[in-house]
Design an enzyme around this catalytic site. Structure first.
Site, PDB file in Angstrom:
ATOM      1  CG  HIS A  84     137.674  41.740  32.730  1.00 14.66           C
ATOM      2  ND1 HIS A  84     137.259  43.002  33.085  1.00 14.66           N
ATOM      3  CD2 HIS A  84     136.672  40.909  33.084  1.00 14.66           C
ATOM      4  CE1 HIS A  84     136.045  42.925  33.621  1.00 14.66           C
ATOM      5  NE2 HIS A  84     135.675  41.662  33.639  1.00 14.66           N
ATOM      6  CG  ASP A  86     138.335  45.820  30.257  1.00 12.80           C
ATOM      7  OD1 ASP A  86     138.636  44.680  30.665  1.00 12.80           O
ATOM      8  OD2 ASP A  86     137.427  46.023  29.424  1.00 12.80           O
ATOM      9  CG  ASP A 114     132.689  42.941  36.035  1.00 16.50           C
ATOM     10  OD1 ASP A 114     133.656  42.252  35.688  1.00 16.50           O
ATOM     11  OD2 ASP A 114     131.759  43.242  35.267  1.00 16.50           O
ATOM     12  CD  GLU A 146     134.735  40.766  30.156  1.00 15.14           C
ATOM     13  OE1 GLU A 146     133.908  39.841  30.146  1.00 15.14           O
ATOM     14  OE2 GLU A 146     134.439  41.894  30.585  1.00 15.14           O
ATOM     15  CD  GLU A 147     133.130  44.875  31.807  1.00 23.22           C
ATOM     16  OE1 GLU A 147     132.099  44.647  31.148  1.00 23.22           O
ATOM     17  OE2 GLU A 147     133.287  44.510  32.974  1.00 23.22           O
TER      18      GLU A 147
HETATM   19 ZN   LIG Z   1     133.680  41.249  34.122  1.00 20.04          ZN
END
Ligand SMILES: [Zn+2]
Length: 388
Positions: A84, A86, A114, A146-147
């Site tokens: 991801h 974002d 992340d 995603e977040e």
């Molecule tokens: Zn993540």
């Protein structure tokens, strides 16, 4: 085909480029996706963009970069590497947030862990691979939002953007392959009462007291869920959390309304609706005791857990390449959406989830390089198998 070893400096350079672009979920991720798409095209993949507009009217892009170039929308790939683009927001006072900084072997920056570390490793792995040797299709997929609820991956799954047999879903797992993940569900519970002057309680009904009684029943539901254990997880059962509660208008008014959030993380195999059924049963009992009991449950998210068989080829391959046994994580990932697209999914990536989302987030440089090397070998095994 010889095991290509990604250039160690290259993966750090790629990460520095990615970290320099602010891709907080609330902003457009178009810049970072265009940057990644250009890299993927230079490496010999065909890049397809999947644009959409989010709820706030912000333009988002998702990327499916595939090899061979003749790959068509909706086609099936042997292996997909998914990350991801974002990130969570960062404190403006953190001056390294957008400037990758190395100290004592750790690379600091928002998203370093992340999940830009994984994206950099995937790109470095592809750039170090002689794609002309691949006999089965490969795709890199980079998602948005995603977040904030895996919204981008859900769109790709609904739109059947591609199909895949095996998927590596990038998340910081400290290079431990993860084959099972809990789901993520959220509801808002609104309990109503009747306002009155607090000097005359009998004229009203307190929504806060009612909500408190319901919350203590939620604790009982949590106990009951311990009976449905899944040994791969710690804790081994579905967990519940009442994270927010708000009610009342003044100290001398019997409160007319109280709201609380109920979040739960279901173990794979348990329907995500199970908690709603148990909550509904408790609400019914409260209604029997107090016919005026007034409550409404609004479901905001209902994502079940997901699990890939311990004997799946990708699980076995990553166990062998890392020397670590596949485990389970209690946080949500895009693995369920990859499963919807047909893939046996394993979550894997450099960095530790415990430092993700923090000011001072980092990825160890050695893990980043190791991730690039392992992903390169996974690509070879699945897309250029020696024995066919
Ligand atoms: Zn993540």
């Amino acid at each position: 085909m010889s095991a290509a070893r990604p250039n160690d400096m290259r993966v750090e350079e790629i990460l520095a480029e990615l970290v320099a672009v602010d891709s907080t979920s609330s902003r457009s991720n178009a810049d970072i996706v265009r940057l990644i798409a250009a890299r993927a095209e230079r490496a010999g993949l065909c890049a397809r963009l999947f644009p959409y507009t989010d709820e706030a009217g912000v333009k988002k892009l998702q990327l499916v970069a595939a090899y061979p170039k003749s790959f068509e929308d909706g086609g099936e790939v042997e292996l997909v590497l998914v990350g991801h683009t974002d990130t969570v927001p960062f404190d403006p006072a953190w001056d390294e947030a957008l400037r990758l900084t190395e100290r004592e072997g750790k690379l600091y920056g928002r998203g370093a862990c992340d999940t830009k570390g994984f994206i950099a490793a995937a790109l470095a792995a592809v750039e170090a691979t002689d794609l002309s040797k691949l006999t089965r299709p490969l795709a890199l997929v980079f998602t948005a939002d995603e977040e904030v609820g895996c919204l981008g991956a859900k769109r790709l799954a609904e739109g059947r953007a591609f199909r895949a047999r095996h998927a590596v879903v990038g998340e910081p797992t400290s290079l431990v392959p993860v084959r099972a993940g809990k789901g993520y569900c959220l509801a808002e519970v609104r309990v109503r009462g009747r306002e009155a002057h607090s000097a005359h309680p009998s004229l009203g009904a307190s929504a806060i007291t009612r909500a408190a009684r319901l919350v203590s029943r939620v604790e009982r539901v949590a106990e009951e869920l311990k009976g449905d254990a899944h040994a791969a997880f710690d804790p081994p059962h579905t967990t519940l959390n009442v994270g927010l509660i708000r009610g009342g208008t003044a100290k001398n008014i019997i409160p007319g309304e109280c709201r609380f959030t109920l979040e739960w993380r279901p173990v794979p195999g348990q329907p995500p609706e199970r908690v709603l059924e148990l909550l509904g049963r408790e609400i019914e009992e409260m209604r029997r005791e107090e016919p005026e009991f007034d409550c409404e449950v609004r479901v905001l998210r209902l994502d079940g857990g997901a699990e890939t068989d311990a004997g799946a080829p990708l699980v076995r391959a990553l166990e062998e390449l890392t020397g670590k046994r596949a485990g389970a994580v209690s946080f949500g990932t895009e693995a369920p959406q990859m499963a919807e697209l047909g893939a046996a999914a394993v979550v894997f990536g450099p960095g530790d989830i415990r430092v993700a989302h923090r000011t001072g987030e980092f990825v160890p440089a050695s893990e980043l390089r190791e991730a690039a090397s392992i992903l390169g070998r996974v690509i070879e095994r699945f897309c250029a198998p020696r024995h066919q």
